[in-house]
Design an enzyme around this catalytic site. Sequence first.
Site, mmCIF file in Angstrom:
data_model
loop_
_atom_site.group_PDB
_atom_site.id
_atom_site.type_symbol
_atom_site.label_atom_id
_atom_site.label_comp_id
_atom_site.label_asym_id
_atom_site.label_seq_id
_atom_site.Cartn_x
_atom_site.Cartn_y
_atom_site.Cartn_z
ATOM 1 N N LYS A 79 0.851 -1.197 0.000
ATOM 2 C CA LYS A 79 0.000 0.000 0.000
ATOM 3 C C LYS A 79 0.883 1.241 0.000
ATOM 4 O O LYS A 79 1.877 1.292 0.744
ATOM 5 C CB LYS A 79 -0.895 -0.043 1.244
ATOM 6 C CG LYS A 79 -1.902 1.083 1.371
ATOM 7 C CD LYS A 79 -2.786 0.864 2.605
ATOM 8 C CE LYS A 79 -3.845 1.922 2.783
ATOM 9 N NZ LYS A 79 -4.687 1.684 3.979
ATOM 10 N N SER A 154 -9.691 1.647 3.172
ATOM 11 C CA SER A 154 -8.842 2.399 2.272
ATOM 12 C C SER A 154 -7.833 1.540 1.505
ATOM 13 O O SER A 154 -7.292 2.001 0.505
ATOM 14 C CB SER A 154 -8.087 3.471 3.053
ATOM 15 O OG SER A 154 -7.215 2.874 3.993
ATOM 16 N N SER A 178 -9.686 -0.690 7.423
ATOM 17 C CA SER A 178 -9.168 -0.599 6.055
ATOM 18 C C SER A 178 -8.455 -1.823 5.504
ATOM 19 O O SER A 178 -8.120 -1.846 4.321
ATOM 20 C CB SER A 178 -8.238 0.599 5.931
ATOM 21 O OG SER A 178 -9.019 1.755 5.815
HETATM 22 N N1 GLN Z 1 -13.109 3.866 6.674
HETATM 23 C C1 GLN Z 1 -12.431 4.301 7.862
HETATM 24 C C2 GLN Z 1 -12.086 5.761 7.741
HETATM 25 O O1 GLN Z 1 -12.418 6.326 6.765
HETATM 26 C C3 GLN Z 1 -11.227 3.455 8.126
HETATM 27 C C4 GLN Z 1 -10.020 3.860 7.386
HETATM 28 C C5 GLN Z 1 -8.816 3.054 7.734
HETATM 29 O O2 GLN Z 1 -8.905 2.029 8.413
HETATM 30 N N2 GLN Z 1 -7.663 3.539 7.308
HETATM 31 O O3 GLN Z 1 -11.500 6.342 8.585
#
Ligand code: GLN
Length: 510
Positions: A79, A154, A178
């Site tokens: 990532k 994400s 995420s």
């Molecule tokens: N969807 C969550 C957010 O927008 C989690 C994001 C993540 O785990 N990086 O914060």
Amino acid sequence: MSLVELGATALLAELEAGRVSSVEAVRAYLERIDRYDGEIGAFLRVDRDGALAKAEEVDRRRRAGQAVGRLGGLPVAVKDILCARGELTTCGSRMLANFRPPYDATVVSRLQAADAVLIGRTNLDEFAMGGSTENSAFQKTRNPWDLERIPGGSSGGAAACVAADMAPLSIGTDTGGSIRQPAALCGITGLKPTYGRVSRFGLVAFASSLDQVGPLARDAQDTALLLEVIAGHDPRDSTSVDRPVPPYHQLVRQPLKGLSIGLVREHYAAGLEPEVEAAVREAARVFQSLGATVKEVSMPHSKYGVAAYYIIAPSEASSNLARYDGVHYGYRTDEQAMLAELAAEQALYQSAGTSAAEPDSPLVRLYRRTRSEGFGPEVKRRIMLGTYALSAGYYDAYYLKALKVRRLIRQDFDQAFAQVDMVAGPVTTAPAFKLGEKVNDPLAMYLVDLYTVSANLSGIAGLAFPCGFSRGLPIGLQLQGPPFAEERLLAACYMYQQVTDWHLRRPSLS
Ligand code: GLN
């Protein structure tokens, strides 16, 4: 069977036996990327030359009978939020579009030391803020199961590349879901390790008390292999825990005796799609048939998880992202244009006298322009929310209150784990939604995180893997266990995957 269908553990066995070379394997994956990533958009960059050079080097050492690392020649995608020395690390943001870190993240150096072949960098929501990968400043990523749908986020690129067999293993990060949510929506296995299990050194910070790096792969065994390599104490991350790393890849195959699983009563409320509920309950029956006892547990505070998370995560983000000021590194606004703007405002101010607002100083102007041009709308929203929640007068009402709720959620887990080894439940209320469906409704996007944020707020481990399909789209099951229960979660998942074949299904790509 083509090489890309083998998965990491089986491919590694071929590599170790000398039946396949790493160069062949890497070529097969590169070909697959050439063929399909144009449509899917999982990768931001593919490092063909670097990957082939590393594969050749590993092959050479293996042929010469020299030592080869644990991942000896297996491709791994990373990532684009983990630093790699001298290489672009964009975080999906214009702010870091040209950023080349001067050092490696610990996870990256561990992968290198294990002789992984770092094949490319995957797409993500900007600074990992989002649940659909639509917040990337660079491109959309599509779900391999349905190109009209989001892959989750994400770590959307990380999940999509494994689901489409463009990499056998990938690294994601999980602050509020995420890793688990995109793994679930793409039909693969993904683990959010216990806070402190994997070093965060060189992970670009979003919300430091919640962020964890973790593995995504096709099944429990491959996930265990990658975890084994990236886990472990790191003196450069003060929150990393000094605790030995079990041989996860070996332990994953040991059947769990006397396993007890809790189903959280509060998970089965309005909003959960019936197909998802049915798949989760069926998975619980599969565990029962494997000898597990299943009982209901209660987590009365879990419904406050999203509210607490969306105070705490933005608060930490607003502080962490203060560093992007256009002075130290990253994007800087066009200084000539900025000075011209200043001169024009000053002229106006002088002619209008005190009736006009005094122009900002050059420094404030540099910050303001840099940050308004460098950050996308969701990141700005989080910075504003967090700054508000932390400001004098609101701190107690929002931030402090959220911390108290966080503690109560952890207590719910502690009480559940006094009765059962792990809790099982859905990862999301529904399978993957359509691209664009929630982009104008941040609240709807935040609610997708209902079942995942509690693990981050509590620092515990969470594992997602496929347990069914609804209209051709994967449904994920989540197992959550106490801190450092990764080996048990993975072993439970392995048992399940021995008697089910959801994890073996592949999307048909044309
Ligand atoms: N969807 C969550 C957010 O927008 C989690 C994001 C993540 O785990 N990086 O914060």
